[in-house]
Design an enzyme around this catalytic site. Structure first.
Site, mmCIF file in Angstrom:
data_model
loop_
_atom_site.group_PDB
_atom_site.id
_atom_site.type_symbol
_atom_site.label_atom_id
_atom_site.label_comp_id
_atom_site.label_asym_id
_atom_site.label_seq_id
_atom_site.Cartn_x
_atom_site.Cartn_y
_atom_site.Cartn_z
ATOM 1 N N ASP A 14 -1.827 38.197 9.054
ATOM 2 C CA ASP A 14 -2.032 38.956 7.742
ATOM 3 C C ASP A 14 -1.893 37.771 6.669
ATOM 4 O O ASP A 14 -1.055 37.411 6.360
ATOM 5 C CB ASP A 14 -1.080 40.024 7.336
ATOM 6 N N ASP A 108 -9.125 39.681 6.185
ATOM 7 C CA ASP A 108 -7.933 39.131 5.963
ATOM 8 C C ASP A 108 -6.909 39.560 6.723
ATOM 9 O O ASP A 108 -5.588 38.897 6.841
ATOM 10 C CB ASP A 108 -7.388 39.472 4.491
ATOM 11 N N GLU A 109 -7.049 40.035 8.188
ATOM 12 C CA GLU A 109 -6.168 40.403 8.873
ATOM 13 C C GLU A 109 -6.728 40.584 10.247
ATOM 14 O O GLU A 109 -7.837 40.997 10.562
ATOM 15 C CB GLU A 109 -5.250 41.483 8.921
#
Length: 360
Positions: A14, A108-109
């Site tokens: 993350d 983003d993850e």
């Protein structure tokens, strides 16, 4: 089956305050300062906040007005999604150096199954450290990671030592980790569910574990069985390297509210154009077109039409959207318009996902 699943090694990576961190990386003048990506002090909502802004209670989905009240020195920055996608691709390229079983959740993850990895390294903890170091050295951003036997525990763990940290929950630590975990930290337990849990005397995992399936289903419906399983470390969902989209959408929030359908056609044409590009990029089409209308008082309305055939062409989409727009009178001035395509032809496509399992 459960024994095999418990042998998996899953990493959840993350990125730390991704949008805001990209802006601070690209603009040194913003480093160390409280910034909000998206929104403004007069309208709109915050998409992301830097850690400096979070200290003042600024967070995503908060209105720009409230964010500015919480943090008078807050700096608003316009989002640059093309740049975020560019950085995300760089990060994902690093992931694929370690495993082909990568499941992105957003820009983003992502989940990585490193049970059988390309480096031949038996330690998922060391792999996570190496991946985070490469992201920092090659991209310039920090990331946090959670490592465990399934996606649920890995995701919860990735939030444990943020920012720029990681946590490993080994197989023999899973139950004690979950029992001590505050119920609000359970992935899938939102604010409303947390309050309901509190009213039922459930404050940590250990109280949740004491409840029967029947009790949890009575109070939480279908989610009851999910809560019953995850608190026992049972979450069999594999890391899926191919995700099939169920809908594709595009929307836009306006600086000035629109009060006439005539003024909206030009905006809808622009949104339909963006939607067409996304449909073509994913090589999909759909049968159901939905028009989303958010009014100035923040109430929301959707209008849909399902066709007997698949479409992805901008002109056809716009034709349906116009019909939906004039279907009934507007209730108020409009601050946001969106178009989504559902009932996609991805249902007809077959993806084979191979889930490999080896000893932990």
């Amino acid at each position: 089956m459960q024994e095999e699943v418990s042998n998996r090694k899953i990493i959840h990576v993350d990125m730390d305050a991704f949008y805001a961190s990209v802006e601070q990386m690209d603009n040194p003048a913003l480093r160390g300062k409280p910034i909000a990506v998206g929104g403004s002090e007069v309208r709109g909502v915050v998409s992301a906040a830097s850690y400096e802004a979070r200290k003042f209670g600024v967070k995503s989905a908060m209105s720009g007005i409230v964010a500015k009240k919480n943090c008078p020195d807050l700096i608003f920055v316009k989002p640059r999604f093309d740049r975020y996608k560019e950085i995300s691709k760089q990060i994902q390229k690093i992931f694929y150096d370690y495993t082909d079983l990568v499941e992105p959740l957003s820009l983003d993850e992502a989940y990585l199954d490193v049970t059988h990895n390309k480096k031949g390294n038996p330690s998922a903890t060391l792999l996570a450290q190496e991946i985070r170091a490469r992201i920092f050295n090659e991209v310039g951003l920090t990331a946090s990671a959670g490592i465990s036997i399934n996606k649920f525990v890995a995701k919860v763990a990735s939030d444990y030592n943020k920012p720029n940290g990681q946590k490993t929950v080994n197989p023999d630590e899973v139950i004690s980790f979950l029992e001590a975990l505050p119920i609000r930290k359970f992935y899938g337990v939102g604010k409303v569910t947390t309050e309901k849990m509190y009213q039922l005397g459930i404050f940590t995992g250990i109280e949740l574990r004491d409840k029967s399936v029947a009790f949890l289903e009575k109070h939480f419906g279908k989610m009851g069985n999910y809560f019953h399983d995850v608190v026992r470390g049972i979450h069999n969902s594999p890391v899926k390297s191919s995700r099939i989209a169920k809908s594709v959408a595009a929307e836009h929030t306006f600086d000035i509210n629109l009060s006439s359908e005539i003024f909206m056609i030009e905006k809808l044409e622009m949104i339909a154009s963006s939607l067409e590009k996304r449909l073509k990029r994913h090589n999909v089409s759909g049968k159901t077109v939905t028009l989303k209308i958010k009014y100035s008082d923040f109430t929301q309305q959707t209008r849909s039409k399902t066709l007997p055939y698949f479409i992805a062409d901008k002109s056809l989409i716009l034709e349906i959207v116009k019909e939906l727009l004039y279907q009934e009178r507007l209730k108020n001035s409009v601050r946001l318009l969106g178009i989504s395509m559902n009932n996609l032809n991805t249902d007809e496509k077959k993806f084979v996902v191979v889930q490999l399992k080896f000893e932990f």
